[in-house]
Design a protein around this motif. Sequence first.
Motif, PDB file in Angstrom:
ATOM      1  N   ASP A   1       0.830  -1.214   0.000  1.00  0.00           N
ATOM      2  CA  ASP A   1       0.000   0.000   0.000  1.00  0.00           C
ATOM      3  C   ASP A   1       0.861   1.260   0.000  1.00  0.00           C
ATOM      4  O   ASP A   1       0.598   2.203  -0.747  1.00  0.00           O
ATOM      5  N   ALA A   2       1.886   1.286   0.833  1.00  0.00           N
ATOM      6  CA  ALA A   2       2.756   2.464   0.923  1.00  0.00           C
ATOM      7  C   ALA A   2       3.506   2.680  -0.389  1.00  0.00           C
ATOM      8  O   ALA A   2       3.586   3.813  -0.886  1.00  0.00           O
ATOM      9  N   ILE A   3       4.040   1.623  -0.959  1.00  0.00           N
ATOM     10  CA  ILE A   3       4.759   1.743  -2.229  1.00  0.00           C
ATOM     11  C   ILE A   3       3.815   2.254  -3.311  1.00  0.00           C
ATOM     12  O   ILE A   3       4.160   3.152  -4.089  1.00  0.00           O
ATOM     13  N   HIS A   4       2.617   1.700  -3.359  1.00  0.00           N
ATOM     14  CA  HIS A   4       1.680   2.083  -4.419  1.00  0.00           C
ATOM     15  C   HIS A   4       1.267   3.551  -4.297  1.00  0.00           C
ATOM     16  O   HIS A   4       1.152   4.234  -5.318  1.00  0.00           O
ATOM     17  N   THR A   5       1.064   4.036  -3.085  1.00  0.00           N
ATOM     18  CA  THR A   5       0.704   5.458  -2.953  1.00  0.00           C
ATOM     19  C   THR A   5       1.858   6.344  -3.427  1.00  0.00           C
ATOM     20  O   THR A   5       1.615   7.385  -4.046  1.00  0.00           O
ATOM     21  N   CYS A   6       3.087   5.934  -3.183  1.00  0.00           N
ATOM     22  CA  CYS A   6       4.245   6.697  -3.666  1.00  0.00           C
ATOM     23  C   CYS A   6       4.284   6.717  -5.192  1.00  0.00           C
ATOM     24  O   CYS A   6       4.534   7.760  -5.811  1.00  0.00           O
ATOM     25  N   VAL A   7       4.058   5.564  -5.807  1.00  0.00           N
ATOM     26  CA  VAL A   7       4.072   5.470  -7.269  1.00  0.00           C
ATOM     27  C   VAL A   7       2.936   6.298  -7.871  1.00  0.00           C
ATOM     28  O   VAL A   7       3.136   7.013  -8.856  1.00  0.00           O
ATOM     29  N   MET A   8       1.764   6.224  -7.267  1.00  0.00           N
ATOM     30  CA  MET A   8       0.639   7.012  -7.779  1.00  0.00           C
ATOM     31  C   MET A   8       0.941   8.507  -7.700  1.00  0.00           C
ATOM     32  O   MET A   8       0.663   9.253  -8.636  1.00  0.00           O
ATOM     33  N   GLU A   9       1.512   8.944  -6.591  1.00  0.00           N
ATOM     34  CA  GLU A   9       1.788  10.361  -6.415  1.00  0.00           C
ATOM     35  C   GLU A   9       2.923  10.850  -7.318  1.00  0.00           C
ATOM     36  O   GLU A   9       2.772  11.837  -8.039  1.00  0.00           O
ATOM     37  N   ALA A  10       4.044  10.172  -7.296  1.00  0.00           N
ATOM     38  CA  ALA A  10       5.211  10.656  -8.037  1.00  0.00           C
ATOM     39  C   ALA A  10       5.087  10.457  -9.544  1.00  0.00           C
ATOM     40  O   ALA A  10       5.537  11.298 -10.321  1.00  0.00           O
ATOM     41  N   LEU A  11       4.478   9.347  -9.963  1.00  0.00           N
ATOM     42  CA  LEU A  11       4.409   9.016 -11.389  1.00  0.00           C
ATOM     43  C   LEU A  11       3.026   9.221 -11.974  1.00  0.00           C
ATOM     44  O   LEU A  11       2.800   8.873 -13.138  1.00  0.00           O
ATOM     45  N   GLN A  12       2.090   9.738 -11.172  1.00  0.00           N
ATOM     46  CA  GLN A  12       0.702   9.937 -11.610  1.00  0.00           C
ATOM     47  C   GLN A  12       0.128   8.635 -12.167  1.00  0.00           C
ATOM     48  O   GLN A  12      -0.492   8.585 -13.216  1.00  0.00           O
TER      49      GLN A  12
ATOM     50  N   SER B   1      10.382  11.803 -16.086  1.00  0.00           N
ATOM     51  CA  SER B   1      11.414  12.815 -15.879  1.00  0.00           C
ATOM     52  C   SER B   1      12.301  12.431 -14.697  1.00  0.00           C
ATOM     53  O   SER B   1      11.899  11.655 -13.818  1.00  0.00           O
ATOM     54  N   VAL B   2      13.502  13.005 -14.691  1.00  0.00           N
ATOM     55  CA  VAL B   2      14.404  12.801 -13.563  1.00  0.00           C
ATOM     56  C   VAL B   2      13.728  13.280 -12.285  1.00  0.00           C
ATOM     57  O   VAL B   2      13.819  12.630 -11.232  1.00  0.00           O
ATOM     58  N   GLU B   3      13.019  14.397 -12.356  1.00  0.00           N
ATOM     59  CA  GLU B   3      12.350  14.942 -11.172  1.00  0.00           C
ATOM     60  C   GLU B   3      11.300  13.979 -10.627  1.00  0.00           C
ATOM     61  O   GLU B   3      11.194  13.793  -9.405  1.00  0.00           O
ATOM     62  N   ALA B   4      10.520  13.339 -11.502  1.00  0.00           N
ATOM     63  CA  ALA B   4       9.489  12.388 -11.057  1.00  0.00           C
ATOM     64  C   ALA B   4      10.130  11.175 -10.387  1.00  0.00           C
ATOM     65  O   ALA B   4       9.658  10.699  -9.350  1.00  0.00           O
ATOM     66  N   LYS B   5      11.228  10.681 -10.955  1.00  0.00           N
ATOM     67  CA  LYS B   5      11.903   9.517 -10.368  1.00  0.00           C
ATOM     68  C   LYS B   5      12.549   9.874  -9.030  1.00  0.00           C
ATOM     69  O   LYS B   5      12.488   9.089  -8.076  1.00  0.00           O
ATOM     70  N   LYS B   6      13.131  11.044  -8.935  1.00  0.00           N
ATOM     71  CA  LYS B   6      13.710  11.474  -7.662  1.00  0.00           C
ATOM     72  C   LYS B   6      12.622  11.677  -6.614  1.00  0.00           C
ATOM     73  O   LYS B   6      12.806  11.314  -5.446  1.00  0.00           O
ATOM     74  N   GLN B   7      11.475  12.218  -7.020  1.00  0.00           N
ATOM     75  CA  GLN B   7      10.369  12.376  -6.079  1.00  0.00           C
ATOM     76  C   GLN B   7       9.919  11.009  -5.567  1.00  0.00           C
ATOM     77  O   GLN B   7       9.659  10.838  -4.369  1.00  0.00           O
ATOM     78  N   LEU B   8       9.834  10.026  -6.454  1.00  0.00           N
ATOM     79  CA  LEU B   8       9.453   8.672  -6.051  1.00  0.00           C
ATOM     80  C   LEU B   8      10.434   8.127  -5.021  1.00  0.00           C
ATOM     81  O   LEU B   8      10.026   7.582  -3.985  1.00  0.00           O
TER      82      LEU B   8
END
Length: 128
Positions: free
Chosen positions: A22-33, A73-80
């Motif tokens: 659940d935690a991983i998925h919320t991170c992926v949804m937020e950072a990678l839309q 983007s690099v920014e999206a991956k770093k945010q993740l």
Amino acid sequence: MTQIKIYGVKDYLNPIKQQLSDAIHTCVMEALQYPADKRFHRFFPLDKSDFYYPSGRSDHYTIIELSMFEGRSVEAKKQLIHLLFERLQPLSISPQDLEITIFEIPKHNWGFRGLPGNEHELNYKVDV
């Protein structure tokens, strides 16, 4: 598409699989839309004797490998990466005990539902 592999000591990993997913998925949804209904997680709980890791790590040491279409983007991956380090701490996975690797795959090198990835119409954006 993002497929995620999670490796860890089974005595620690097995009891937290759902919360960790659940935690991983919320991170992926937020950072990678990423869409909420696209969850591809595989857990690899290992016997302690099958999982060698560097000194200075605890039995909570966890490796997360993400395979995804190239184009973020690099920014999206770093945010993740930042979100994962932050949001897994409540599960007793400290930044010292977490390693994250992102593998980017060209769409034409990924096959699913009978076609190469570049021949599919996706219901989400990759260029975030």
